[in-house]
Design a protein around this motif. Structure first.
Motif, PDB file in Angstrom:
ATOM      1  N   ALA A   1       0.833  -1.211   0.000  1.00 28.81           N
ATOM      2  CA  ALA A   1       0.000   0.000   0.000  1.00 28.81           C
ATOM      3  C   ALA A   1       0.862   1.254   0.000  1.00 28.81           C
ATOM      4  CB  ALA A   1      -0.932  -0.018   1.206  1.00 28.81           C
ATOM      5  N   GLN A   2       2.016   1.193   0.688  1.00 33.48           N
ATOM      6  CA  GLN A   2       2.913   2.347   0.745  1.00 33.48           C
ATOM      7  C   GLN A   2       3.718   2.515  -0.537  1.00 33.48           C
ATOM      8  OE1 GLN A   2       5.256   1.291   4.139  1.00 33.48           O
ATOM      9  NE2 GLN A   2       3.753   2.024   5.632  1.00 33.48           N
ATOM     10  N   PHE A   3       3.865   1.435  -1.283  1.00 30.63           N
ATOM     11  CA  PHE A   3       4.720   1.424  -2.462  1.00 30.63           C
ATOM     12  C   PHE A   3       4.301   2.446  -3.515  1.00 30.63           C
ATOM     13  CE2 PHE A   3       5.012  -0.426  -6.822  1.00 30.63           C
ATOM     14  CZ  PHE A   3       6.385  -0.300  -7.003  1.00 30.63           C
ATOM     15  N   TYR A   4       3.011   2.541  -3.792  1.00 31.59           N
ATOM     16  CA  TYR A   4       2.549   3.383  -4.909  1.00 31.59           C
ATOM     17  C   TYR A   4       2.758   4.879  -4.647  1.00 31.59           C
ATOM     18  CZ  TYR A   4       0.797  -1.034  -6.581  1.00 31.59           C
ATOM     19  OH  TYR A   4       0.734  -2.336  -7.002  1.00 31.59           O
ATOM     20  N   PRO A   5       2.357   5.416  -3.501  1.00 32.45           N
ATOM     21  CA  PRO A   5       2.642   6.834  -3.278  1.00 32.45           C
ATOM     22  C   PRO A   5       4.113   7.119  -2.993  1.00 32.45           C
ATOM     23  CG  PRO A   5       1.552   5.883  -1.361  1.00 32.45           C
ATOM     24  CD  PRO A   5       1.507   4.840  -2.439  1.00 32.45           C
ATOM     25  N   MET A   6       4.800   6.188  -2.338  1.00 31.22           N
ATOM     26  CA  MET A   6       6.172   6.443  -1.897  1.00 31.22           C
ATOM     27  C   MET A   6       7.190   6.272  -3.020  1.00 31.22           C
ATOM     28  SD  MET A   6       8.281   4.666   1.268  1.00 31.22           S
ATOM     29  CE  MET A   6       6.990   5.192   2.401  1.00 31.22           C
ATOM     30  N   TYR A   7       7.043   5.229  -3.833  1.00 32.13           N
ATOM     31  CA  TYR A   7       8.026   4.938  -4.869  1.00 32.13           C
ATOM     32  C   TYR A   7       7.567   5.316  -6.278  1.00 32.13           C
ATOM     33  CZ  TYR A   7      10.807   2.251  -1.513  1.00 32.13           C
ATOM     34  OH  TYR A   7      11.579   1.873  -0.437  1.00 32.13           O
ATOM     35  N   CYS A   8       6.270   5.343  -6.492  1.00 28.35           N
ATOM     36  CA  CYS A   8       5.750   5.583  -7.845  1.00 28.35           C
ATOM     37  C   CYS A   8       5.149   6.975  -8.020  1.00 28.35           C
ATOM     38  CB  CYS A   8       4.687   4.540  -8.198  1.00 28.35           C
ATOM     39  SG  CYS A   8       5.173   2.840  -7.874  1.00 28.35           S
ATOM     40  N   GLY A   9       4.819   7.633  -6.917  1.00 24.54           N
ATOM     41  CA  GLY A   9       4.206   8.950  -7.009  1.00 24.54           C
ATOM     42  C   GLY A   9       2.817   8.928  -7.594  1.00 24.54           C
ATOM     43  N   VAL A  10       2.069   7.833  -7.341  1.00 26.82           N
ATOM     44  CA  VAL A  10       0.703   7.729  -7.849  1.00 26.82           C
ATOM     45  C   VAL A  10      -0.245   7.394  -6.698  1.00 26.82           C
ATOM     46  CG1 VAL A  10       1.391   7.066 -10.171  1.00 26.82           C
ATOM     47  CG2 VAL A  10       1.028   5.295  -8.456  1.00 26.82           C
ATOM     48  N   ASP A  11      -1.464   7.838  -6.842  1.00 26.55           N
ATOM     49  CA  ASP A  11      -2.472   7.631  -5.797  1.00 26.55           C
ATOM     50  C   ASP A  11      -3.258   6.361  -6.099  1.00 26.55           C
ATOM     51  OD1 ASP A  11      -4.174   7.945  -3.675  1.00 26.55           O
ATOM     52  OD2 ASP A  11      -5.431   9.460  -4.647  1.00 26.55           O
ATOM     53  N   ILE A  12      -2.698   5.227  -5.709  1.00 29.81           N
ATOM     54  CA  ILE A  12      -3.345   3.929  -5.911  1.00 29.81           C
ATOM     55  C   ILE A  12      -3.400   3.208  -4.569  1.00 29.81           C
ATOM     56  CG2 ILE A  12      -3.141   1.650  -6.987  1.00 29.81           C
ATOM     57  CD1 ILE A  12      -1.824   2.971  -9.370  1.00 29.81           C
ATOM     58  N   ASP A  13      -4.564   2.697  -4.233  1.00 24.26           N
ATOM     59  CA  ASP A  13      -4.739   1.954  -2.988  1.00 24.26           C
ATOM     60  C   ASP A  13      -5.019   0.495  -3.322  1.00 24.26           C
ATOM     61  OD1 ASP A  13      -5.277   0.934  -0.518  1.00 24.26           O
ATOM     62  OD2 ASP A  13      -7.032   2.199  -0.110  1.00 24.26           O
ATOM     63  N   PRO A  14      -4.042  -0.391  -3.129  1.00 20.96           N
ATOM     64  CA  PRO A  14      -4.258  -1.805  -3.458  1.00 20.96           C
ATOM     65  C   PRO A  14      -5.308  -2.473  -2.584  1.00 20.96           C
ATOM     66  CG  PRO A  14      -2.194  -1.510  -2.282  1.00 20.96           C
ATOM     67  CD  PRO A  14      -2.698  -0.137  -2.621  1.00 20.96           C
ATOM     68  N   ASN A  15      -5.654  -1.841  -1.471  1.00 20.08           N
ATOM     69  CA  ASN A  15      -6.683  -2.412  -0.603  1.00 20.08           C
ATOM     70  C   ASN A  15      -8.070  -2.341  -1.238  1.00 20.08           C
ATOM     71  OD1 ASN A  15      -4.906  -3.071   1.592  1.00 20.08           O
ATOM     72  ND2 ASN A  15      -4.841  -0.892   2.111  1.00 20.08           N
ATOM     73  N   GLU A  16      -8.176  -1.593  -2.334  1.00 16.20           N
ATOM     74  CA  GLU A  16      -9.447  -1.536  -3.057  1.00 16.20           C
ATOM     75  C   GLU A  16      -9.607  -2.726  -3.997  1.00 16.20           C
ATOM     76  OE1 GLU A  16      -9.564   2.204  -5.011  1.00 16.20           O
ATOM     77  OE2 GLU A  16      -9.739   3.384  -3.154  1.00 16.20           O
ATOM     78  N   TYR A  17      -8.571  -3.555  -4.091  1.00 17.61           N
ATOM     79  CA  TYR A  17      -8.597  -4.723  -4.971  1.00 17.61           C
ATOM     80  C   TYR A  17      -8.633  -5.999  -4.127  1.00 17.61           C
ATOM     81  CZ  TYR A  17      -7.046  -1.379  -8.526  1.00 17.61           C
ATOM     82  OH  TYR A  17      -6.944  -0.301  -9.374  1.00 17.61           O
ATOM     83  N   GLU A  18      -9.251  -7.021  -4.662  1.00 17.80           N
ATOM     84  CA  GLU A  18      -9.322  -8.294  -3.964  1.00 17.80           C
ATOM     85  C   GLU A  18      -8.133  -9.178  -4.343  1.00 17.80           C
ATOM     86  OE1 GLU A  18     -13.039 -10.126  -4.826  1.00 17.80           O
ATOM     87  OE2 GLU A  18     -14.233  -8.640  -3.740  1.00 17.80           O
ATOM     88  N   GLY A  19      -7.855 -10.165  -3.477  1.00 18.61           N
ATOM     89  CA  GLY A  19      -6.830 -11.142  -3.783  1.00 18.61           C
ATOM     90  C   GLY A  19      -5.568 -10.970  -2.977  1.00 18.61           C
ATOM     91  N   THR A  20      -4.572 -11.774  -3.324  1.00 17.20           N
ATOM     92  CA  THR A  20      -3.281 -11.711  -2.659  1.00 17.20           C
ATOM     93  C   THR A  20      -2.516 -10.467  -3.105  1.00 17.20           C
ATOM     94  OG1 THR A  20      -2.166 -12.951  -4.406  1.00 17.20           O
ATOM     95  CG2 THR A  20      -3.196 -14.239  -2.626  1.00 17.20           C
ATOM     96  N   THR A  21      -1.413 -10.199  -2.449  1.00 16.05           N
ATOM     97  CA  THR A  21      -0.578  -9.060  -2.854  1.00 16.05           C
ATOM     98  C   THR A  21      -0.148  -9.206  -4.300  1.00 16.05           C
ATOM     99  OG1 THR A  21       0.257  -8.835  -0.592  1.00 16.05           O
ATOM    100  CG2 THR A  21       1.535  -7.793  -2.327  1.00 16.05           C
TER     101      THR A  21
END
Length: 261
Positions: free
Chosen positions: A32-52
């Protein structure tokens, strides 16, 4: 490459590593921290189902090309080659596995460059290929590939400015202004260059109106370059999509003039 396909996504997974539902050393929290911290994009993986792993696959596969490039950049920034070399030295990777990581790493860097260029017009194989202009165009492309379109607005402006200046010079057109602006050179070419003189027949009226509007367009583009780009320490910088539009406009005008003269 228009966008990453299944083959490329699987290669990225192979680079990161992990088995089953795992994705390298990602946890739900670090993913969850990866997208804003390393990619600079506002994506929340918790909105998706399944494994990481499943979430990452879906996010990367469904993202727009430019966002895909930012995610890939985040991957190589977080999962560095140095990390895998340390794993090799510690005995956790074989020589073959390390070489595979290096090969995929090089591919990822190439994909980032290709994805960032999606939606951009090309300005190459110019009839009048002035050395200064070509060097500036190359610098512009390097900035787009290694950074983003926002960082390349000034180089796109300078390439067209230099092209117009050299074209006026070669045609013997002398401007009265001490420091001619980009729109001043265009105005001189439009009014006096024999290859760009306007056809005043009625059938050309719509085209003439578009050509006449280029001057005002260049004036606005000049304003953006001076006050909304990294040319100066401006407080506000235009967005990435707007920067892509600006670069396309510069390149479109450049290509048009080169085809006319």
């Amino acid at each position: 490459m228009e966008r990453l396909g299944g083959k490329e996504v699987n290669s990225v997974l192979g680079y990161i590593g992990g088995e089953g539902g795992y994705l390298g050393n990602f946890t739900y929290a670090s993913h969850a921290q990866f997208y804003p911290m390393y990619c600079g994009v506002d994506i929340d993986p918790n909105e998706y189902e399944g494994t990481t792993r499943q979430r990452f696959i879906r996010i990367l596969s469904e993202a727009e090309p430019f966002i895909q490039s930012k995610i890939l950049q985040g991957v190589v920034d977080k999962c560095t080659l140095e990390f895998f070399e340390d794993r090799f030295n510690e005995g956790f990777l074989t020589q073959y596995e390390l070489e595979q990581k290096k090969r995929i790493y090089d591919n990822i860097l190439a994909w980032i460059s290709e994805l960032k260029g999606q939606g951009l017009l090309e300005a190459k194989d110019l009839v009048y290929n002035y050395e200064f202009v070509q060097e500036t165009l190359d610098q512009c492309q390097t900035l787009i590939s290694q950074h983003n379109c926002r960082s390349a607005v000034d180089r796109a402006h300078t390439a067209l400015h230099g092209y117009l200046k050299e074209t006026c010079k070669n045609a013997g057109l002398i401007l009265k202004e001490n420091n001619p602006r980009i729109q001043d050179y265009w105005s001189k070419l439009k009014q006096e260059h024999p290859s760009i003189l306007i056809d005043y027949s009625q059938s050309h009226l719509p085209i003439n109106q578009i050509i006449s509007a280029i001057g005002k367009l260049l004036e606005n583009l000049n304003e953006i370059r001076n006050n909304k780009s990294y040319t100066h320490p401006n407080e506000e910088i235009i967005g990435e999509e707007e920067a892509k539009l600006v670069i396309n406009l510069f390149r479109s005008i450049l290509n048009y003039i080169d085809s006319k003269i």
